[in-house]
Every structure is written in C-alpha cells, then in structure tokens.
Scaffold this motif. Sequence first.
Motif, PDB file in Angstrom:
ATOM      1  N   HIS A   1       0.814  -1.216   0.000  1.00 16.12           N
ATOM      2  CA  HIS A   1       0.000   0.000   0.000  1.00 16.12           C
ATOM      3  C   HIS A   1       0.850   1.269   0.000  1.00 16.12           C
ATOM      4  O   HIS A   1       0.315   2.366  -0.222  1.00 16.12           O
ATOM      5  N   ALA A   2       2.152   1.152   0.205  1.00 18.00           N
ATOM      6  CA  ALA A   2       3.041   2.319   0.218  1.00 18.00           C
ATOM      7  C   ALA A   2       3.417   2.781  -1.186  1.00 18.00           C
ATOM      8  O   ALA A   2       3.927   3.894  -1.360  1.00 18.00           O
ATOM      9  N   ILE A   3       3.170   1.951  -2.199  1.00 16.77           N
ATOM     10  CA  ILE A   3       3.661   2.220  -3.551  1.00 16.77           C
ATOM     11  C   ILE A   3       2.574   2.858  -4.419  1.00 16.77           C
ATOM     12  O   ILE A   3       1.486   2.297  -4.591  1.00 16.77           O
ATOM     13  N   ASP A   4       2.894   4.017  -4.962  1.00 20.98           N
ATOM     14  CA  ASP A   4       2.015   4.681  -5.922  1.00 20.98           C
ATOM     15  C   ASP A   4       2.395   4.196  -7.316  1.00 20.98           C
ATOM     16  O   ASP A   4       3.173   4.827  -8.037  1.00 20.98           O
ATOM     17  N   ARG A   5       1.830   3.079  -7.719  1.00 24.93           N
ATOM     18  CA  ARG A   5       2.201   2.462  -8.995  1.00 24.93           C
ATOM     19  C   ARG A   5       1.843   3.348 -10.184  1.00 24.93           C
ATOM     20  O   ARG A   5       2.580   3.426 -11.161  1.00 24.93           O
ATOM     21  N   GLU A   6       0.694   4.017 -10.106  1.00 22.85           N
ATOM     22  CA  GLU A   6       0.237   4.844 -11.222  1.00 22.85           C
ATOM     23  C   GLU A   6       1.213   5.976 -11.537  1.00 22.85           C
ATOM     24  O   GLU A   6       1.313   6.420 -12.691  1.00 22.85           O
ATOM     25  N   ALA A   7       1.930   6.463 -10.520  1.00 18.55           N
ATOM     26  CA  ALA A   7       2.821   7.611 -10.716  1.00 18.55           C
ATOM     27  C   ALA A   7       3.964   7.307 -11.672  1.00 18.55           C
ATOM     28  O   ALA A   7       4.550   8.233 -12.249  1.00 18.55           O
ATOM     29  N   PHE A   8       4.285   6.042 -11.861  1.00 23.45           N
ATOM     30  CA  PHE A   8       5.414   5.675 -12.713  1.00 23.45           C
ATOM     31  C   PHE A   8       5.056   5.660 -14.197  1.00 23.45           C
ATOM     32  O   PHE A   8       5.931   5.808 -15.052  1.00 23.45           O
TER      33      PHE A   8
ATOM     34  N   ASP B   1     -10.356 -11.201 -11.803  1.00 28.84           N
ATOM     35  CA  ASP B   1     -11.018 -10.613 -10.636  1.00 28.84           C
ATOM     36  C   ASP B   1     -10.048  -9.872  -9.715  1.00 28.84           C
ATOM     37  O   ASP B   1     -10.486  -9.153  -8.807  1.00 28.84           O
ATOM     38  N   LEU B   2      -8.763 -10.046  -9.928  1.00 34.27           N
ATOM     39  CA  LEU B   2      -7.788  -9.423  -9.034  1.00 34.27           C
ATOM     40  C   LEU B   2      -7.586  -7.951  -9.393  1.00 34.27           C
ATOM     41  O   LEU B   2      -7.579  -7.578 -10.563  1.00 34.27           O
ATOM     42  N   GLU B   3      -7.396  -7.125  -8.367  1.00 33.27           N
ATOM     43  CA  GLU B   3      -7.163  -5.700  -8.540  1.00 33.27           C
ATOM     44  C   GLU B   3      -5.814  -5.323  -7.934  1.00 33.27           C
ATOM     45  O   GLU B   3      -5.416  -5.889  -6.907  1.00 33.27           O
ATOM     46  N   PRO B   4      -5.097  -4.378  -8.528  1.00 37.36           N
ATOM     47  CA  PRO B   4      -3.834  -3.927  -7.911  1.00 37.36           C
ATOM     48  C   PRO B   4      -4.096  -3.384  -6.514  1.00 37.36           C
ATOM     49  O   PRO B   4      -5.137  -2.762  -6.253  1.00 37.36           O
ATOM     50  N   HIS B   5      -3.155  -3.620  -5.623  1.00 39.01           N
ATOM     51  CA  HIS B   5      -3.293  -3.077  -4.272  1.00 39.01           C
ATOM     52  C   HIS B   5      -3.260  -1.556  -4.322  1.00 39.01           C
ATOM     53  O   HIS B   5      -2.397  -0.952  -4.959  1.00 39.01           O
ATOM     54  N   ALA B   6      -4.210  -0.926  -3.615  1.00 40.19           N
ATOM     55  CA  ALA B   6      -4.384   0.519  -3.686  1.00 40.19           C
ATOM     56  C   ALA B   6      -3.224   1.248  -3.026  1.00 40.19           C
ATOM     57  O   ALA B   6      -2.683   0.802  -2.004  1.00 40.19           O
ATOM     58  N   PHE B   7      -2.856   2.380  -3.611  1.00 39.80           N
ATOM     59  CA  PHE B   7      -1.897   3.273  -2.964  1.00 39.80           C
ATOM     60  C   PHE B   7      -2.603   3.984  -1.825  1.00 39.80           C
ATOM     61  O   PHE B   7      -3.515   4.781  -2.032  1.00 39.80           O
ATOM     62  N   ASP B   8      -2.198   3.679  -0.598  1.00 39.97           N
ATOM     63  CA  ASP B   8      -2.846   4.245   0.590  1.00 39.97           C
ATOM     64  C   ASP B   8      -1.779   4.380   1.680  1.00 39.97           C
ATOM     65  O   ASP B   8      -1.639   3.510   2.540  1.00 39.97           O
ATOM     66  N   PRO B   9      -1.009   5.476   1.647  1.00 41.37           N
ATOM     67  CA  PRO B   9       0.083   5.628   2.628  1.00 41.37           C
ATOM     68  C   PRO B   9      -0.406   5.677   4.068  1.00 41.37           C
ATOM     69  O   PRO B   9       0.291   5.210   4.975  1.00 41.37           O
TER      70      PRO B   9
ATOM     71  N   ALA C   1       0.489  -4.692 -12.380  1.00 46.90           N
ATOM     72  CA  ALA C   1       0.529  -6.150 -12.277  1.00 46.90           C
ATOM     73  C   ALA C   1      -0.274  -6.650 -11.086  1.00 46.90           C
ATOM     74  O   ALA C   1      -0.239  -6.064 -10.003  1.00 46.90           O
ATOM     75  N   VAL C   2      -0.969  -7.767 -11.300  1.00 48.89           N
ATOM     76  CA  VAL C   2      -1.628  -8.481 -10.207  1.00 48.89           C
ATOM     77  C   VAL C   2      -1.169  -9.937 -10.164  1.00 48.89           C
ATOM     78  O   VAL C   2      -1.648 -10.721  -9.353  1.00 48.89           O
ATOM     79  N   ALA C   3      -0.235 -10.300 -11.044  1.00 50.13           N
ATOM     80  CA  ALA C   3       0.319 -11.647 -11.080  1.00 50.13           C
ATOM     81  C   ALA C   3       1.741 -11.566 -11.613  1.00 50.13           C
ATOM     82  O   ALA C   3       2.137 -10.577 -12.226  1.00 50.13           O
TER      83      ALA C   3
END
Length: 501
Positions: free
Chosen positions: A280-287, A313-321, A299-301
Amino acid sequence: MTLRYLIAGALLASTAVSPALAQDNTDITVVLSEELDLVEPCMATRSNIGRVIMQNISETLTQLDVRGDAGLMPRLAESWEDLGEGTWRFNLRPDVSFSDGTSFDAADVEHSFARVFSDQITCESARYFADTELSFEVVDDLTIDITAEPAQPILPLLMTLVTIVPSETPMEFVDEPIGTGPYVLSDRAIGQYIQLDRRDDYWGEQPEVTSARYVFRSEAAVRAAMVETGEADIAPQITELEATNPATDFSYPNSETVYLRIDSADAPTSDLRVRQALNHAIDREAFIGTLLAEGTDLAVAIVPPTTLGWNGDLEPHAFDPDLARQLLAEAEADGVDVSLPIEIIARTENFPNVAEVAEALTQMLTDVGFNATLRMVEVAEHEQYYSKPYPESEGTRLILAQHDNSRGDPVFSAFFKYHSEGTQSGIADPEVDDLIERATAATGDERSALWSELFAVVHDELYADVLLFHMVGHSRVSERLDFRPTIATNSQLQLSEIGFN
C-alpha cells in the motif's frame, strides 16, 4: 527526493558515443544495455545471455512461434508423441552437426539435461523443472523417450527452455559454447564486444545476417543515437523518451513483469501486516507515463495477462500511505520491530530507468516509515541475492527484478517463484505448494482454474510480493533491416528472423 526530480535526472544522463563500428552489407551491430557475464548455454534463459545465445549459437528441441499462430514448433526435434504414463517420445532431426563438426544425436540430448540438473554447476533453466524429475531412455541415435514424474502434460513446451550441447561438454561453465545453431561465437573482448559469425554447415536455411557484433552501452540515449547515426543496426531496449521516429522505433507489449520479491522468513516482513504495508506504500500509477512508458499495465500476477489461468477478478493493491502507516503501527504494537533495515537490491540496466524507479520506490517506502535503503548491483551480484541460499542480513532485502514468461503457461513461473522449494521463492505455504503441484499435473479447464486460484492466494491472502508492472518494450531498428520486435525480444533475439530492405 521527488519522482519529478528523479525523472529530470534521468533525462539529463548521457555519455559520448564511441567511434563508428565497421559494417558491411549483411553484417550487423546490435547494441545491448548490459554485457553478458557468462556465455554458458544452460544459462540462456536469463535475458542478458539469451539475447545472444538462444537459437543463435545453441538450439532447443522445440520452439514457440511468437510471430504467428503456429504455436509449438519443431527445432531439433522433428516431432513428438505422448506415450502415456508421463512418457513422451521425441524424434530428432537427422543430419545435424555441432559447430565443432560432431554429429547431433540422442546422447547429446541426455547429456544436456544431465548438465542442467548436475549439482556441479547451477543452471538457470533447471529452475523450471524443480518440481519434476526427468528420466531418459535413448531408443536409438535419433529417438529419445523422456519420462516426467509427476506426469507433465506440457513437457514438449518445457523443451523450449534447454539448449542442447555436445556429449563431450564438461560439467562446468564453458567460455566457448558449442551448439547446433546457425552461428558460432568467433570473438569476444570482455567489456567491449561479442562477435557471432554465420556457419556455412548449418543444418537449416541460411540466415541473411552473415555476422553480428554485440556491443554494450548502459545509456538508452546513446543506444538510440548509435542506430540513428548508423553505428549500430538494432537497439533492442530503449526508452519511450527516445522512441520518437516512427520509421525506426517500435513499441511492443513484452512478457516481463517487474516486482519486489519479499522474503517472508525474515523480520519484519514475516508479519503479514508489514507485507501489506509494503504494497500500500507504492504509488504504482505515478510511474506510468513518467519513468515507465504509456501502456505499461499494473501487475496483479507474476505473469502477463496472456497467460493461462489469468485471474481477471484481481485488482492492484491501492496506494494508501495512511493505511500503510496504520498497518506498521499495529505490527509494532504487537512487538514487531518495524525499524529493522529493509534494503532494496536492484540490477543495473535491468530495464530502462531502473535506477530511477528503484530510487522512487525506496523513497515511497521511507515516506510511510520503513527504514529503507537502495543498492544497485551488476547482474552477477544480483543473482546472489535473487536465488537461494539467500545471504543473511539484519532486517531483510527486497529484490527488484523483472521476470519473463512468454510461453503462455504459469508452469514457467509458479514453482521457482512461489513453491517452498522454489529457488527464488520468498514464501513457504502448504496451500500454495499443493496448488502448484496439482496445477502442474492438470490439463484443460482444471489446470486453468487451479492457476487462477493460485494467483488469488498469493496476491490477496499472502501478499507474497510487491507486484508492480507488466512492461512495454521499445526498440530502435535501422531502416536497412527488415525486423520487428515481438513479445520475446527482451529475452531472445534470433538473428535468423532479421532480413534486409
């Protein structure tokens, strides 16, 4: 350090382009991002080695068609059949010789696998067979039966991983590889170049490329400039920033997944809440669209979406610091020492902008309270941390890596990434072990469903790693060449696929 600052630094990096390399007619120059640390055929499944060796110097029994829809195709095996009870018969191609003049036969196949599984050397391709015991029966010079225990329904597909060497090849890494492929390694100046020359006595159709010289430049801008000025013909790996010329530059979805491997046996990452906090610490979208190309997928796998058993059905873990900080606080309140050091180990030139990506990841972890640091290492040192036995450390290490699976089935990833006995696994979970073992032996819908269930368990229940991105590749190709990159270009570059305009 902000992500904006890291991107600016990446754009300013460059070095002088070296003097032009001689080229003549059907000779080409390929400029790679990193040098080969080895020229050993049984290591050809590692991308920096496979780009030069795989199907150029050394060939496999079968190969996967990545340019069309032919699926699994013959290479050194002309045909194969399932004899039942885990045994497959491979009928080998006649009149094939190695580059040293010796004839290819079934004994060479048996010896090649003996080298892969030998305890005297550590071969990359052995990882893909870690849950499968193979036995061999040489029927005659051109026929060999291979039995898998447990039975392996996609054994012919697994044959795309092992390069064949002569029976005389010692049980040690070689510096002068001998293969059946259309090229021979004719010269090598460590740190400068590798030269491949076409064989006149190759069993198959003669490629158009007569020789290829591989040179190494770490800066993407330099690699792109070398092709633009005619100093090189192909730069298989450049960044989106350099890919500005529609006539020479190509983007393609590759089969690489970037992730952080977590060792859940270490403190503090042995605690589930700490692993959740990492995610949850990683802001994947920012990259995406900054350090990484537009079109990069979250990625979810550990495998790309084109793979059997993909779980939609899997979703990326949300960025939530804030959630990450809360999870760390809860773990600390229960006695987990969340102040222990966490070192990110990243491989230089593993993918475009890898250093900047690693720096940004480190900063994001630091921002939520992790005691995170970064170390960039060359490929040989990276391997010491990436594969077991993992070196001991105070705290733990996160290994930033890029995993390739272009073959369409999770069997090429699951065991060595997630099984308790997997050589690059960071978890030891009985449910995961059972799922992998059952999926490996299954067929059809059952196989797909079991792989899908495995992906859900490691992603949603165990937080086994920090899955980051499915990558997009960019290449620059001289207009004098007839060549387009494919999903496999990052891991192998078959010279026989290159023509001239």
